[in-house]
Every structure is written in C-alpha cells, then in structure tokens.
Design a protein around this motif. Structure first.
Motif, PDB file in Angstrom:
ATOM      1  N   VAL A  59       0.844  -1.192   0.000  1.00 37.19           N
ATOM      2  CA  VAL A  59       0.000   0.000   0.000  1.00 37.19           C
ATOM      3  C   VAL A  59       0.886   1.252   0.000  1.00 37.19           C
ATOM      4  O   VAL A  59       1.869   1.329   0.746  1.00 37.19           O
ATOM      5  CB  VAL A  59      -0.955   0.013   1.218  1.00 37.19           C
ATOM      6  CG1 VAL A  59      -1.748   1.312   1.293  1.00 37.19           C
ATOM      7  CG2 VAL A  59      -1.894  -1.193   1.162  1.00 37.19           C
ATOM      8  N   ASP A  63      -1.314   6.440   1.602  1.00 39.13           N
ATOM      9  CA  ASP A  63      -2.663   5.902   1.770  1.00 39.13           C
ATOM     10  C   ASP A  63      -2.776   4.958   2.961  1.00 39.13           C
ATOM     11  O   ASP A  63      -3.883   4.605   3.378  1.00 39.13           O
ATOM     12  CB  ASP A  63      -3.094   5.155   0.502  1.00 39.13           C
ATOM     13  CG  ASP A  63      -3.210   6.069  -0.696  1.00 39.13           C
ATOM     14  OD1 ASP A  63      -3.329   7.297  -0.511  1.00 39.13           O
ATOM     15  OD2 ASP A  63      -3.181   5.556  -1.828  1.00 39.13           O
ATOM     16  N   VAL A  67      -6.122   3.355   5.075  1.00 38.59           N
ATOM     17  CA  VAL A  67      -6.417   1.935   4.891  1.00 38.59           C
ATOM     18  C   VAL A  67      -6.447   1.237   6.252  1.00 38.59           C
ATOM     19  O   VAL A  67      -7.379   0.473   6.544  1.00 38.59           O
ATOM     20  CB  VAL A  67      -5.388   1.268   3.942  1.00 38.59           C
ATOM     21  CG1 VAL A  67      -5.529  -0.247   3.947  1.00 38.59           C
ATOM     22  CG2 VAL A  67      -5.536   1.821   2.531  1.00 38.59           C
ATOM     23  N   LYS A  82     -12.707   0.839   0.179  1.00 37.49           N
ATOM     24  CA  LYS A  82     -11.644   1.832   0.204  1.00 37.49           C
ATOM     25  C   LYS A  82     -10.917   1.872  -1.130  1.00 37.49           C
ATOM     26  O   LYS A  82     -10.544   0.849  -1.685  1.00 37.49           O
ATOM     27  CB  LYS A  82     -10.652   1.480   1.326  1.00 37.49           C
ATOM     28  CG  LYS A  82      -9.688   2.551   1.659  1.00 37.49           C
ATOM     29  CD  LYS A  82     -10.407   3.643   2.402  1.00 37.49           C
ATOM     30  CE  LYS A  82      -9.505   4.823   2.644  1.00 37.49           C
ATOM     31  NZ  LYS A  82     -10.245   6.057   2.770  1.00 37.49           N
ATOM     32  N   TYR A  84      -7.468   3.086  -2.877  1.00 33.38           N
ATOM     33  CA  TYR A  84      -6.112   3.463  -2.506  1.00 33.38           C
ATOM     34  C   TYR A  84      -5.123   2.982  -3.550  1.00 33.38           C
ATOM     35  O   TYR A  84      -5.479   2.253  -4.471  1.00 33.38           O
ATOM     36  CB  TYR A  84      -5.745   2.940  -1.110  1.00 33.38           C
ATOM     37  CG  TYR A  84      -5.878   1.452  -0.916  1.00 33.38           C
ATOM     38  CD1 TYR A  84      -4.800   0.600  -1.129  1.00 33.38           C
ATOM     39  CD2 TYR A  84      -7.073   0.894  -0.480  1.00 33.38           C
ATOM     40  CE1 TYR A  84      -4.915  -0.767  -0.928  1.00 33.38           C
ATOM     41  CE2 TYR A  84      -7.197  -0.465  -0.272  1.00 33.38           C
ATOM     42  CZ  TYR A  84      -6.113  -1.283  -0.498  1.00 33.38           C
ATOM     43  OH  TYR A  84      -6.241  -2.634  -0.296  1.00 33.38           O
ATOM     44  N   ARG A  85      -3.880   3.412  -3.385  1.00 28.49           N
ATOM     45  CA  ARG A  85      -2.817   3.066  -4.335  1.00 28.49           C
ATOM     46  C   ARG A  85      -1.938   1.955  -3.764  1.00 28.49           C
ATOM     47  O   ARG A  85      -1.717   1.891  -2.565  1.00 28.49           O
ATOM     48  CB  ARG A  85      -1.949   4.289  -4.625  1.00 28.49           C
ATOM     49  CG  ARG A  85      -2.713   5.423  -5.294  1.00 28.49           C
ATOM     50  CD  ARG A  85      -1.945   6.708  -5.247  1.00 28.49           C
ATOM     51  NE  ARG A  85      -1.901   7.154  -3.842  1.00 28.49           N
ATOM     52  CZ  ARG A  85      -1.130   8.149  -3.397  1.00 28.49           C
ATOM     53  NH1 ARG A  85      -0.313   8.778  -4.222  1.00 28.49           N
ATOM     54  NH2 ARG A  85      -1.148   8.513  -2.130  1.00 28.49           N
ATOM     55  N   THR A  95      -4.102   2.128  -8.830  1.00 26.34           N
ATOM     56  CA  THR A  95      -5.178   2.544  -7.934  1.00 26.34           C
ATOM     57  C   THR A  95      -6.221   1.436  -7.933  1.00 26.34           C
ATOM     58  O   THR A  95      -6.670   1.009  -8.998  1.00 26.34           O
ATOM     59  CB  THR A  95      -5.811   3.866  -8.406  1.00 26.34           C
ATOM     60  OG1 THR A  95      -4.804   4.876  -8.410  1.00 26.34           O
ATOM     61  CG2 THR A  95      -6.953   4.280  -7.486  1.00 26.34           C
TER      62      THR A  95
END
Length: 173
Positions: A59, A63, A67, A82, A84-85, A95
């Motif tokens: 992650v 982010d 998370v 969620k 996130y990257r 992403t």
C-alpha cells in the motif's frame, strides 16, 4: 489448494481484479493470482497465507493510515470499501478499489474477512468488460459449488462494476 490456483485459466490470471480471505484469528491472508499481483505476493504466499502487515507493505505510504483506519472499523463491523494506491513488484503504481466484509463468531470476535479488489488505474470499457466477464464466470462456479459467502462477494463486485460503468472510475471513492 495450490492445484486450484494453478488450474485457473491463464486468461483469468493477471486480470484487473482479485479476491482475498483474511483468517483474522490466525492473521493469515490468502488470495488468488489477481490479488497476489497487486500486493507482490508469490504463489506460495497466496496459497499458504501471509500476515496482514506483510501484505499491506504494498500500500502506498500516503494511503496507509486511511487503509489501516478502514480495516480497524471493519473489524468492529463497519462495511469496508476503500480506494487506494498500491506499488506492484514492477514498481508501477496502481489505484484499486477494495471491498470486503468481516464475519464474526457467536462471541462477537472477528473470524474471517473476505473481499475483492478492482483495478481502477486503467478502467477502459474493455477492462470493465473483462472484469465483468471474470466476475460472471466466478459467480457461476460459486453458484455450482453452493458457496454462499463467495456468491455474496461476487454480487457485491458486480454491483461495483455497474457503479463504475455508471459513474466512471475517476469518481469512485
């Protein structure tokens, strides 16, 4: 279980979607090849499980706090959804949208936490079509096996796909 992962059609491996199950009590995350790609896990990791902390190393650091907070809320019963990257092994940034649900034992302790992810990085209509086809195939198999939990997750994935088609991936939170 390794045979099952290896027997997945090559056309389904590396698709822009993935599934996981976190055995909360043992702190082991198991996943399919799609998920393992995004989180830099080997086939052995996917089959034998890895601790959540190790899985989440992929992650993006920016982010990670959000998370972690979303996971903590899910462990208390909140829905998990969620965006996130992650950084893949090839150092490309993707992403994703991750959606899951924690299940609890009769005493209220978290036990298992299955979920799925969708790659939102390059969600062209072709990619969305591939994901939709993958989910349809998986749902058909889960239905034949009578796996109600997996059916629940796949129905939720299908709803997300429909939402992405309506809104476009850049507007998904």
């Amino acid at each position: 279980m390794s045979d099952r992962i290896e027997s997945l059609p090559r056309s389904l491996q590396g698709e822009p979607a993935g599934f996981w199950t976190w055995d909360v009590k043992r702190d082991l995350v198991f996943c399919d090849p799609g998920m393992s790609h995004f989180f830099n896990l080997t086939e052995s990791d996917a089959v034998n499980g890895r601790p959540l902390k190790e899985v989440l190393k992929a992650v993006h650091p920016g982010d990670r706090p959000a998370v972690d907070a979303a996971i903590e809320k899910a462990l208390r019963g909140d829905p998990y959804r969620k965006r996130y990257r992650v950084r893949t092994r090839s150092e490309s940034e993707r992403t994703i949208l991750a959606v899951g649900r924690c299940f609890f034992d009769s005493a209220g302790a978290p036990t298992v936490y299955p979920g799925y992810l969708l790659d939102l990085s390059s969600t062209s209509e072709t990619d969305i079509g591939k994901i939709s086809h993958f989910v349809d195939q998986s749902r058909s198999l889960a239905d034949r096996l009578g796996n109600r939990v997996l059916l629940y997750m796949l129905d939720a994935a299908k709803a997300e796909i429909d939402r992405i088609r309506r809104l476009g991936s850049s507007r998904i939170n």
